[in-house]
Enzyme design. Structure first.
Site, PDB file in Angstrom:
ATOM      1  N   ARG A  97      28.894  17.771 -29.238  1.00 16.64           N
ATOM      2  CA  ARG A  97      29.242  16.551 -29.954  1.00 16.64           C
ATOM      3  C   ARG A  97      28.048  15.676 -30.309  1.00 16.64           C
ATOM      4  NH1 ARG A  97      33.594  18.273 -27.315  1.00 16.64           N
ATOM      5  NH2 ARG A  97      32.004  18.736 -25.776  1.00 16.64           N
ATOM      6  N   THR A  98      27.174  15.481 -29.346  1.00 17.25           N
ATOM      7  CA  THR A  98      26.101  14.511 -29.591  1.00 17.25           C
ATOM      8  C   THR A  98      25.209  14.983 -30.735  1.00 17.25           C
ATOM      9  OG1 THR A  98      26.188  13.909 -27.269  1.00 17.25           O
ATOM     10  CG2 THR A  98      24.263  13.174 -28.500  1.00 17.25           C
ATOM     11  N   LYS A 132       5.979  27.535 -24.515  1.00 16.81           N
ATOM     12  CA  LYS A 132       4.612  28.068 -24.366  1.00 16.81           C
ATOM     13  C   LYS A 132       3.760  27.209 -23.436  1.00 16.81           C
ATOM     14  CE  LYS A 132       4.353  29.480 -29.235  1.00 16.81           C
ATOM     15  NZ  LYS A 132       3.612  29.145 -30.466  1.00 16.81           N
ATOM     16  N   ARG A 185      17.368  14.906 -26.192  1.00 15.51           N
ATOM     17  CA  ARG A 185      18.125  15.146 -24.956  1.00 15.51           C
ATOM     18  C   ARG A 185      17.262  16.016 -24.055  1.00 15.51           C
ATOM     19  NH1 ARG A 185      24.289  17.062 -24.505  1.00 15.51           N
ATOM     20  NH2 ARG A 185      24.521  14.822 -24.865  1.00 15.51           N
ATOM     21  N   HIS A 222      22.867   7.796 -21.034  1.00 14.87           N
ATOM     22  CA  HIS A 222      23.302   8.358 -22.314  1.00 14.87           C
ATOM     23  C   HIS A 222      23.849   7.173 -23.118  1.00 14.87           C
ATOM     24  CE1 HIS A 222      24.778  10.958 -25.308  1.00 14.87           C
ATOM     25  NE2 HIS A 222      25.487  11.805 -24.603  1.00 14.87           N
TER      26      HIS A 222
HETATM   27  C1  NCD Z   1      28.135  14.231 -21.810  1.00 12.56           C
HETATM   28  C2  NCD Z   1      26.673  14.450 -21.460  1.00 12.56           C
HETATM   29  O1  NCD Z   1      25.999  15.280 -22.075  1.00 12.56           O
HETATM   30  O2  NCD Z   1      26.218  13.709 -20.595  1.00 12.56           O
HETATM   31  N1  NCD Z   1      28.514  14.891 -22.978  1.00 12.56           N
HETATM   32  C3  NCD Z   1      28.450  14.221 -24.168  1.00 12.56           C
HETATM   33  O3  NCD Z   1      27.389  13.905 -24.653  1.00 12.56           O
HETATM   34  N2  NCD Z   1      29.608  13.909 -24.779  1.00 12.56           N
HETATM   35  C4  NCD Z   1      29.076  14.459 -20.686  1.00 12.56           C
HETATM   36  C5  NCD Z   1      29.023  15.744 -19.915  1.00 12.56           C
HETATM   37  O4  NCD Z   1      28.264  16.662 -20.248  1.00 12.56           O
HETATM   38  O5  NCD Z   1      29.779  15.843 -18.956  1.00 12.56           O
END
Ligand code: NCD
Length: 306
Positions: free
Chosen positions: A55-56, A84, A105, A133
């Site tokens: 999703r993100t 590398k 991320r 997040h």
């Molecule tokens: C979350 C994350 O990556 O922290 N997912 C997200 O971005 N919707 C939650 C999770 O992974 O449990």
């Protein structure tokens, strides 16, 4: 102005005050009626994902395309020069030449902050280890505002893996800006870490820690469920013990108020029964995905539009 305040990017939920939140939620609402536009024409977003995402990453990419911009990036550390042996700092110093904003991320808690030290373009933290997040928390807040009509005055349960879940850390920090009662619901092994809790307590948030969510189900307006974060456990046996600790079922739903909503950042594993999905008036986790796209469109527009 929002753009000036967040010119280094969005690293932590702690950057937001109530005024910022009201502003960005209003902008996200406006985005609901803007399907496509060209306000980000000529802009490039880089998405650097060193950890899995559905999703993100896709919502940031979709948001960028919907607003007329373009996207470059990678989806795993395996295909980047980090593999590398290149440092994160050098990667950022490089990628910033190719884009106007970087979404990152990473498994390390300080990764986004470190990236912002080396970048001339704004950095958006799309998840930093178990830490934060922030854009997920913004979309969670937006969902609550749209679905409940208000945030002040609500009883909000935050449940599951409160130790390792980064979304709950950011969400509870944002909720400091509102007059809410928060119930942290988890087994004692997965309670909020002291550093996170101390911050909330220092801001006089009304928080209660409990294990059995059924004790508060009849008073909750919102229940925010989370996945037990398998990838963060050092001891796999410990995860095995925790993985089925909660399962929200139809029986639970019966105990909730008429205007109750159930949220989840997703992915869901076993903590919400699939039977719940059909109760769309209360099961709002897929609607949350829609709100997420609007919120990320608004963020990119605010950070990048001329
Ligand atoms: C979350 C994350 O990556 O922290 N997912 C997200 O971005 N919707 C939650 C999770 O992974 O449990």
């Amino acid at each position: 102005m929002f753009k000036e305040k967040f010119r280094k990017g969005i690293i932590s939920a702690k950057q937001f005050n109530r005024e910022d939140l009201e502003y960005i939620l209003k902008k996200a609402k406006e985005m609901m009626s803007i399907q496509n536009s060209n306000i980000l024409q000529g802009k490039i977003l880089a998405t650097l994902f060193f950890e899995p995402s559905t999703r993100t990453r896709l919502s940031f990419e979709s948001a960028m395309y919907r607003l007329g911009g373009k996207v470059i990036g990678f989806q795993s550390r395996e295909v980047s020069s980090i593999k590398k042996g290149e440092s994160l700092a050098d990667t950022i110093r490089t990628v910033q030449n190719y884009c106007d904003c970087i979404v990152i991320r990473h498994s390390l808690e300080g990764a986004a902050k470190l990236a912002s030290r080396f970048a001339k373009v704004p950095i958006i933290n799309a998840g930093s280890g178990s830490g934060e997040h922030p854009t997920q928390a913004l979309l969670d807040l937006f969902t609550i505002k749209e679905e409940c009509g208000t945030i002040d005055g609500l009883n909000i349960g935050i449940m599951g893996d409160l130790k390792y879940g980064r979304t709950v850390h950011s969400l509870s920090v944002l909720l400091i800006n509102f007059d809410v009662n928060i119930y942290f619901i988890s087994p004692k092994e997965l309670v909020m870490r002291d550093s996170d809790k101390d911050f909330l307590l220092s801001r006089q948030v009304k928080v209660k820690e409990i294990f059995d969510y059924r004790k508060v189900l009849d008073i909750l307006d919102v229940l925010y469920m989370t996945r037990i974060q398998k990838e963060r456990f050092i001891d796999p046996e410990e995860y095995e013990k925790m993985k089925n600790i909660y399962k929200f079922t139809e029986k639970d739903l019966e105990l909730t108020k008429d205007n109750f909503i159930l949220l989840h950042p997703l992915p869901r594993v076993t903590e919400i029964s699939y039977n719940i999905d059909k109760y769309e008036n209360k099961a709002k986790y897929f609607k949350q995905v829609y709100y997420g796209l609007q919120l990320r469109k608004a963020l990119l527009a605010e950070l990048l539009a001329d």
